[in-house]
Design a protein around this motif. Structure first.
Motif, PDB file in Angstrom:
ATOM      1  N   TYR A 182       0.823  -1.198   0.000  1.00  0.00           N
ATOM      2  CA  TYR A 182       0.000   0.000   0.000  1.00  0.00           C
ATOM      3  C   TYR A 182       0.869   1.264   0.000  1.00  0.00           C
ATOM      4  CZ  TYR A 182       0.989  -0.105   5.031  1.00  0.00           C
ATOM      5  OH  TYR A 182       1.617  -0.147   6.247  1.00  0.00           O
ATOM      6  N   PRO A 183       0.369   2.361  -0.601  1.00  0.00           N
ATOM      7  CA  PRO A 183       1.147   3.607  -0.610  1.00  0.00           C
ATOM      8  C   PRO A 183       1.103   4.288   0.753  1.00  0.00           C
ATOM      9  CG  PRO A 183      -0.978   3.937  -1.663  1.00  0.00           C
ATOM     10  CD  PRO A 183      -0.875   2.465  -1.369  1.00  0.00           C
ATOM     11  N   ASP A 184       2.166   5.019   1.064  1.00  0.00           N
ATOM     12  CA  ASP A 184       2.208   5.764   2.314  1.00  0.00           C
ATOM     13  C   ASP A 184       1.167   6.880   2.316  1.00  0.00           C
ATOM     14  OD1 ASP A 184       4.345   4.254   3.152  1.00  0.00           O
ATOM     15  OD2 ASP A 184       5.858   5.747   2.631  1.00  0.00           O
ATOM     16  N   ASP A 185       0.630   7.158   3.481  1.00  0.00           N
ATOM     17  CA  ASP A 185      -0.294   8.273   3.661  1.00  0.00           C
ATOM     18  C   ASP A 185      -0.182   8.703   5.117  1.00  0.00           C
ATOM     19  OD1 ASP A 185      -2.271  10.162   3.512  1.00  0.00           O
ATOM     20  OD2 ASP A 185      -3.928   8.728   3.597  1.00  0.00           O
ATOM     21  N   PHE A 186       0.602   9.723   5.358  1.00  0.00           N
ATOM     22  CA  PHE A 186       0.860  10.116   6.741  1.00  0.00           C
ATOM     23  C   PHE A 186       1.075  11.616   6.845  1.00  0.00           C
ATOM     24  CE2 PHE A 186       4.884   8.637   4.863  1.00  0.00           C
ATOM     25  CZ  PHE A 186       5.652   9.799   4.958  1.00  0.00           C
ATOM     26  N   ASP A 187       1.021  12.115   8.056  1.00  0.00           N
ATOM     27  CA  ASP A 187       1.309  13.515   8.360  1.00  0.00           C
ATOM     28  C   ASP A 187       2.494  13.584   9.312  1.00  0.00           C
ATOM     29  OD1 ASP A 187      -0.900  14.303   6.864  1.00  0.00           O
ATOM     30  OD2 ASP A 187      -2.238  14.295   8.608  1.00  0.00           O
ATOM     31  N   THR A 188       3.206  14.692   9.265  1.00  0.00           N
ATOM     32  CA  THR A 188       4.283  14.938  10.212  1.00  0.00           C
ATOM     33  C   THR A 188       4.000  16.228  10.977  1.00  0.00           C
ATOM     34  OG1 THR A 188       5.614  16.138   8.587  1.00  0.00           O
ATOM     35  CG2 THR A 188       5.997  13.760   8.785  1.00  0.00           C
ATOM     36  N   ALA A 189       4.578  16.330  12.150  1.00  0.00           N
ATOM     37  CA  ALA A 189       4.441  17.525  12.981  1.00  0.00           C
ATOM     38  C   ALA A 189       5.704  17.663  13.810  1.00  0.00           C
ATOM     39  CB  ALA A 189       3.217  17.419  13.901  1.00  0.00           C
ATOM     40  N   GLY A 227       4.532  -3.872   9.138  1.00  0.00           N
ATOM     41  CA  GLY A 227       3.955  -3.235   7.959  1.00  0.00           C
ATOM     42  C   GLY A 227       2.470  -3.417   7.765  1.00  0.00           C
ATOM     43  N   GLU A 228       1.725  -3.741   8.836  1.00  0.00           N
ATOM     44  CA  GLU A 228       0.273  -3.866   8.667  1.00  0.00           C
ATOM     45  C   GLU A 228      -0.347  -2.507   8.309  1.00  0.00           C
ATOM     46  OE1 GLU A 228       0.460  -6.924   9.023  1.00  0.00           O
ATOM     47  OE2 GLU A 228       1.764  -7.087  10.726  1.00  0.00           O
ATOM     48  N   LEU A 229      -1.480  -2.582   7.642  1.00  0.00           N
ATOM     49  CA  LEU A 229      -2.199  -1.365   7.273  1.00  0.00           C
ATOM     50  C   LEU A 229      -3.020  -0.906   8.473  1.00  0.00           C
ATOM     51  CD1 LEU A 229      -2.845   0.768   5.274  1.00  0.00           C
ATOM     52  CD2 LEU A 229      -4.481  -0.740   4.178  1.00  0.00           C
ATOM     53  N   ARG A 230      -2.322  -0.382   9.449  1.00  0.00           N
ATOM     54  CA  ARG A 230      -2.918   0.193  10.656  1.00  0.00           C
ATOM     55  C   ARG A 230      -2.229   1.526  10.909  1.00  0.00           C
ATOM     56  NH1 ARG A 230      -6.700  -2.640  10.131  1.00  0.00           N
ATOM     57  NH2 ARG A 230      -7.107  -4.622  11.150  1.00  0.00           N
ATOM     58  N   VAL A 231      -2.952   2.479  11.463  1.00  0.00           N
ATOM     59  CA  VAL A 231      -2.394   3.798  11.709  1.00  0.00           C
ATOM     60  C   VAL A 231      -1.217   3.700  12.690  1.00  0.00           C
ATOM     61  CG1 VAL A 231      -4.057   4.276  13.573  1.00  0.00           C
ATOM     62  CG2 VAL A 231      -2.958   6.179  12.335  1.00  0.00           C
ATOM     63  N   ASN A 232      -0.158   4.443  12.381  1.00  0.00           N
ATOM     64  CA  ASN A 232       1.031   4.507  13.224  1.00  0.00           C
ATOM     65  C   ASN A 232       1.069   5.809  13.999  1.00  0.00           C
ATOM     66  OD1 ASN A 232       3.144   2.209  12.287  1.00  0.00           O
ATOM     67  ND2 ASN A 232       1.953   2.905  10.529  1.00  0.00           N
ATOM     68  N   PHE A 233       1.708   5.759  15.162  1.00  0.00           N
ATOM     69  CA  PHE A 233       1.960   6.965  15.945  1.00  0.00           C
ATOM     70  C   PHE A 233       3.383   6.824  16.487  1.00  0.00           C
ATOM     71  CE2 PHE A 233       2.009   9.993  19.327  1.00  0.00           C
ATOM     72  CZ  PHE A 233       1.016  10.919  19.075  1.00  0.00           C
ATOM     73  N   GLY A 234       4.251   7.758  16.124  1.00  0.00           N
ATOM     74  CA  GLY A 234       5.627   7.665  16.601  1.00  0.00           C
ATOM     75  C   GLY A 234       6.392   8.939  16.323  1.00  0.00           C
ATOM     76  N   TYR A 235       7.668   8.955  16.715  1.00  0.00           N
ATOM     77  CA  TYR A 235       8.493  10.118  16.423  1.00  0.00           C
ATOM     78  C   TYR A 235       9.934   9.711  16.154  1.00  0.00           C
ATOM     79  CZ  TYR A 235       9.804  10.093  21.472  1.00  0.00           C
ATOM     80  OH  TYR A 235      10.246   9.758  22.731  1.00  0.00           O
ATOM     81  N   LEU A 236      10.583  10.548  15.327  1.00  0.00           N
ATOM     82  CA  LEU A 236      11.970  10.359  14.932  1.00  0.00           C
ATOM     83  C   LEU A 236      12.523  11.693  14.479  1.00  0.00           C
ATOM     84  CD1 LEU A 236      12.191   8.809  11.344  1.00  0.00           C
ATOM     85  CD2 LEU A 236      10.111   9.846  12.268  1.00  0.00           C
ATOM     86  N   ASP A 237      13.810  11.918  14.698  1.00  0.00           N
ATOM     87  CA  ASP A 237      14.481  13.127  14.204  1.00  0.00           C
ATOM     88  C   ASP A 237      13.704  14.410  14.509  1.00  0.00           C
ATOM     89  OD1 ASP A 237      16.615  11.731  13.268  1.00  0.00           O
ATOM     90  OD2 ASP A 237      16.321  12.213  11.162  1.00  0.00           O
ATOM     91  N   GLY A 238      13.153  14.501  15.713  1.00  0.00           N
ATOM     92  CA  GLY A 238      12.462  15.722  16.102  1.00  0.00           C
ATOM     93  C   GLY A 238      11.119  15.937  15.445  1.00  0.00           C
ATOM     94  N   GLN A 239      10.532  14.898  14.861  1.00  0.00           N
ATOM     95  CA  GLN A 239       9.225  15.015  14.230  1.00  0.00           C
ATOM     96  C   GLN A 239       8.326  13.862  14.629  1.00  0.00           C
ATOM     97  OE1 GLN A 239       8.679  16.527  10.111  1.00  0.00           O
ATOM     98  NE2 GLN A 239      10.816  15.942   9.841  1.00  0.00           N
ATOM     99  N   PHE A 240       7.048  14.172  14.815  1.00  0.00           N
ATOM    100  CA  PHE A 240       6.038  13.131  14.945  1.00  0.00           C
ATOM    101  C   PHE A 240       5.633  12.669  13.552  1.00  0.00           C
ATOM    102  CE2 PHE A 240       5.341  14.899  19.189  1.00  0.00           C
ATOM    103  CZ  PHE A 240       5.236  13.724  19.921  1.00  0.00           C
TER     104      PHE A 240
END
Length: 296
Positions: free
Chosen positions: A44-51, A144-157
């Motif tokens: 599946y293609p990526d679909d996410f937001d960063t903050a 890699g399941e198609l479930r929403v992720n919540f995490g942070y890396l390199d100073g970004q959510f």
């Protein structure tokens, strides 16, 4: 990081017409209908937001709150923890690791948490963790399941859907977990979209039950929210109402975690502060779970 993420989106979009790899195994959410994990894997293609992850101060607080929900009109009780320094958020495991279930209160003490709730979905029979999980920069599993992720890396959510190939090409996550239902996206209710994307069972979405989740607030704070209920008595909130609870606190992004009889809130010096219902009946008891949200 943004350049890497954008490149991954383009590459995966080109290959999104690939084969779908099906493997299904159960994950129990109290006695709610099972979530099917392992569908639409890898393709599946990526679909996410960063903050941006920004430290406002060292302040941390939690409080008992009452929420008004409308279907039917009533008040529900929740426990909200506010982090001015979101980097204090961790997804922690029992000392024995994934595959071993321990009460939230026990895992919280083992990991020196200041505040804790239950976290990820798990197999009720084996205790096996379900979905992506990174704990304190240690990759527990990337499935890699198609479930929403919540995490942070390199100073970004990073919140949303991330193909496993993208996960492995990105810089290492500090913390990452899979939820089940993207409730709020860009301050807008997102349950209707996420229930289709994640193929969530309709009863899982509308069942009144205890719930646990995470959110980013417009203020820049991170919110950990747990709402009490009793599944067998049809008490608690459905995912639409849970999204409304988050939006009432000015959430810009919100994700649903495991809930039902797993939902528990614990605070150092207070112990368990909510009313957990491990057997989904009014009897108060704490369920053993596989992972926890740990505020340090």
């Amino acid at each position: 990081l943004d350049q890497i993420l954008n490149m991954e989106k383009i590459v995966l979009l080109l290959f999104s017409v690939g084969f779908v790899y099906f493997t299904s195994f159960p994950c129990c959410f109290g006695d709610l209908p099972q979530l099917s994990w392992g569908e639409l894997r890898l393709t599946y293609p990526d679909d996410f937001d960063t903050a941006p992850l920004r430290k406002i101060s060292d302040k941390f607080s939690w409080e008992k709150k009452s929420f008004y929900v409308s279907n039917p009109p009533r008040h529900v009780t929740g426990y909200a923890a506010f982090l001015d320094d979101p980097s204090r958020l961790h997804f922690s495991l029992p000392v024995e690791g994934c595959g071993h279930r321990t009460k939230t209160s026990v895992t919280a003490v083992q990991n020196n948490c200041t505040y804790a709730t239950n976290a990820g979905f798990f197999d009720m029979n084996t205790g096996r963790c379900m979905g992506n999980l990174v704990s304190e920069k240690r990759e527990v599993q990337l499935t890699g399941e198609l479930r929403v992720n919540f995490g942070y890396l390199d100073g970004q959510f990073l919140i949303g859907y991330i193909n496993v190939d993208s996960l492995k090409r990105l810089p290492p996550f500090n913390e990452l977990i899979n939820g089940g239902g993207w409730l709020v996206r860009n301050s807008t209710p997102y349950v209707d979209t996420s229930r289709v994307t994640e193929k969530l069972d309709g009863n899982f979405v509308v069942e009144k039950a205890p719930r646990t989740g995470l959110a980013l607030l417009a203020s820049g704070q991170l919110l950990v929210l747990q709402v009490d209920g009793v599944e067998d008595e049809k008490e608690g909130v459905d995912l639409y109402e849970f999204a409304d609870c988050f939006r009432s606190l000015n959430a810009t992004q919100a994700v649903n975690l495991d809930g039902g009889g797993s939902s528990t809130s614990w605070a150092a010096g207070h112990g368990v502060i909510d009313h957990p219902t491990c057997s989904d009946t009014p009897r108060e008891c704490e369920r053993a779970v596989s992972s926890i949200v740990c505020v340090k």
